[in-house]
Design a protein around this motif. Structure first.
Motif, PDB file in Angstrom:
ATOM      1  N   PHE A 175       0.845  -1.205   0.000  1.00 50.36           N
ATOM      2  CA  PHE A 175       0.000   0.000   0.000  1.00 50.36           C
ATOM      3  C   PHE A 175       0.879   1.253   0.000  1.00 50.36           C
ATOM      4  CE2 PHE A 175      -3.783  -2.159   2.419  1.00 50.36           C
ATOM      5  CZ  PHE A 175      -4.158  -2.793   1.252  1.00 50.36           C
ATOM      6  N   TYR A 176       1.943   1.205   0.783  1.00 49.98           N
ATOM      7  CA  TYR A 176       2.855   2.345   0.883  1.00 49.98           C
ATOM      8  C   TYR A 176       3.459   2.678  -0.486  1.00 49.98           C
ATOM      9  CZ  TYR A 176       7.264   4.764   2.018  1.00 49.98           C
ATOM     10  OH  TYR A 176       8.321   5.631   2.055  1.00 49.98           O
ATOM     11  N   TYR A 177       3.929   1.652  -1.187  1.00 51.18           N
ATOM     12  CA  TYR A 177       4.592   1.916  -2.471  1.00 51.18           C
ATOM     13  C   TYR A 177       3.605   2.146  -3.618  1.00 51.18           C
ATOM     14  CZ  TYR A 177       9.152   0.872  -0.509  1.00 51.18           C
ATOM     15  OH  TYR A 177      10.298   0.917   0.238  1.00 51.18           O
ATOM     16  N   ASN A 178       2.500   1.382  -3.647  1.00 54.09           N
ATOM     17  CA  ASN A 178       1.640   1.391  -4.832  1.00 54.09           C
ATOM     18  C   ASN A 178       0.235   1.932  -4.576  1.00 54.09           C
ATOM     19  OD1 ASN A 178       3.816   0.029  -6.113  1.00 54.09           O
ATOM     20  ND2 ASN A 178       3.075  -1.905  -5.262  1.00 54.09           N
ATOM     21  N   GLY A 179      -0.066   2.303  -3.352  1.00 51.12           N
ATOM     22  CA  GLY A 179      -1.413   2.775  -3.030  1.00 51.12           C
ATOM     23  C   GLY A 179      -2.384   1.618  -2.877  1.00 51.12           C
ATOM     24  N   PHE A 180      -3.560   1.918  -2.348  1.00 47.75           N
ATOM     25  CA  PHE A 180      -4.566   0.875  -2.118  1.00 47.75           C
ATOM     26  C   PHE A 180      -5.068   0.313  -3.442  1.00 47.75           C
ATOM     27  CE2 PHE A 180      -9.073  -0.336  -1.394  1.00 47.75           C
ATOM     28  CZ  PHE A 180      -8.859  -1.373  -0.503  1.00 47.75           C
ATOM     29  N   LYS A 181      -5.409   1.200  -4.359  1.00 49.82           N
ATOM     30  CA  LYS A 181      -5.948   0.754  -5.654  1.00 49.82           C
ATOM     31  C   LYS A 181      -4.898   0.020  -6.479  1.00 49.82           C
ATOM     32  CE  LYS A 181      -9.750   4.008  -6.243  1.00 49.82           C
ATOM     33  NZ  LYS A 181     -10.201   5.246  -6.902  1.00 49.82           N
ATOM     34  N   GLY A 182      -3.667   0.415  -6.332  1.00 48.74           N
ATOM     35  CA  GLY A 182      -2.584  -0.171  -7.122  1.00 48.74           C
ATOM     36  C   GLY A 182      -2.064  -1.499  -6.590  1.00 48.74           C
ATOM     37  N   THR A 183      -2.664  -2.006  -5.527  1.00 48.29           N
ATOM     38  CA  THR A 183      -2.185  -3.249  -4.921  1.00 48.29           C
ATOM     39  C   THR A 183      -3.243  -4.343  -5.052  1.00 48.29           C
ATOM     40  OG1 THR A 183      -0.934  -1.960  -3.301  1.00 48.29           O
ATOM     41  CG2 THR A 183      -1.324  -4.276  -2.775  1.00 48.29           C
ATOM     42  N   SER A 184      -2.861  -5.494  -5.622  1.00 50.78           N
ATOM     43  CA  SER A 184      -3.812  -6.596  -5.763  1.00 50.78           C
ATOM     44  C   SER A 184      -3.687  -7.566  -4.589  1.00 50.78           C
ATOM     45  CB  SER A 184      -3.554  -7.352  -7.068  1.00 50.78           C
ATOM     46  OG  SER A 184      -2.317  -8.033  -6.979  1.00 50.78           O
TER      47      SER A 184
END
Lengths: 202, 202
Positions: B18-27
């Motif tokens: 989440f820190y690196y890719n955000g909530f939406k960007g994390t599967s």
């Protein structure tokens, strides 16, 4: 009394709508309707919505950085503490006078988008340079050295931005009337008491 | 030596991604791959990705608010200034120990989305209440009254959040090694010098 130019009216309306609805949530048509000008003037003055944002951002930062630069140069004969307290006050006043655009641009800067990164690499670098001058002065008065200067830099930057970073939060939780100077005056006064420089300033 | 539970491993991996890719960007698949656990455990423990975020957020805020509450209660016999400086230090340490989730949640809070609004109305209200207790103590020592307490509240909150709001910025511009305590120690020390309470504390 000279009327505001259409160009100015467009920029003011855009600042207001960007503040409330964000850049993406604001249409060109909404801006020109609010400014009460013909929609074709956007392409005439700014090319498109992106061009309008760029013009507004350049204008905002050029004026801001020039103000800080001049203040730091002009008052070199003053006591260091007094000089810095004056710069702090003027920066907060500038941001407050441009309240909506300041809040908007602070919010935008927290996003990681290509325009913001490209657009501000020069301004953020310049701002950092000027902030370092301020930090060095403060650090000398507070007798801080080395690593703690970075820590002071973060604190100073954060205090200069706080009223415009958390604006929604404060407006809900506190008696902050955005149209009055009283909150911002209280903020500046607390900042001065908080910053243990005042005792050295006379 | 007891192994970390799968549940803990999932939450740690999620915080990092989440820190690196955000909530939406994390599967979900990326989280379970990083945690090296079976993908079905997400639905078993958390229902889905949204449920995972909610669990992590509740966990983070419950521990944070309990810590602050206890600190404020426990040390009522200390000098006010000393007590507040101790709370400030412990809050920054807590946020630093949960560095990635703190940065992530600060960033999320700056967005205006329904989940964040609903999820935090209780926590933000509780945090504000506890901060007010701190502010009242500081205000008494600094001899501030009325409107300037709101101004102090903003400043205090902003200083407690600053290292985690601007993390990207600092890591680029300064010698901030996130894995070492040295920056955060310097930050706390500068905070203490900056806050003109220390002279009253002994």
């Amino acid at each position: 009394m000279s009327e505001k130019s259409s160009r100015e009216k467009i920029m003011e309306s855009a600042a207001e709508l960007f503040y409330y609805n964000g850049f993406k949530g604001t249409s060109i048509r909404a801006i020109t309707a609010r400014a009460n000008v013909n929609v074709s003037l956007i392409s005439y003055y700014f090319k498109n919505k992106q061009g309008l944002l760029e013009t507004m951002t350049v204008d905002y930062y050029e004026r801001y950085l020039e103000l800080v630069e001049n203040l730091l140069e002009d008052r070199q004969d003053d006591q260091p503490a007094e000089r810095i307290l004056n710069v702090i006050e003027e920066i907060i006043q500038y941001k407050y006078e441009n309240f909506q655009f300041t809040c908007f641009i602070q919010r935008e800067l927290s996003l990681d988008n290509i325009f913001i990164r490209e657009m501000f690499s020069t301004y953020v670098a310049k701002e950092r340079y000027l902030m370092n001058e301020m930090v060095n002065t403060v650090a000398n008065v507070l007798e801080l050295k080395g690593a703690s200067k970075d820590a002071l830099h973060i604190q100073l930057k954060s205090l200069l931005n706080a009223p415009f970073m958390y604006a929604n939060d404060w407006q809900k939780g506190y008696a902050w009337d955005q149209s009055s100077q009283s909150f911002i005056r209280a903020y500046i006064e607390t900042f001065k008491k908080w910053l243990p420089l005042s005792e050295h300033s006379t």
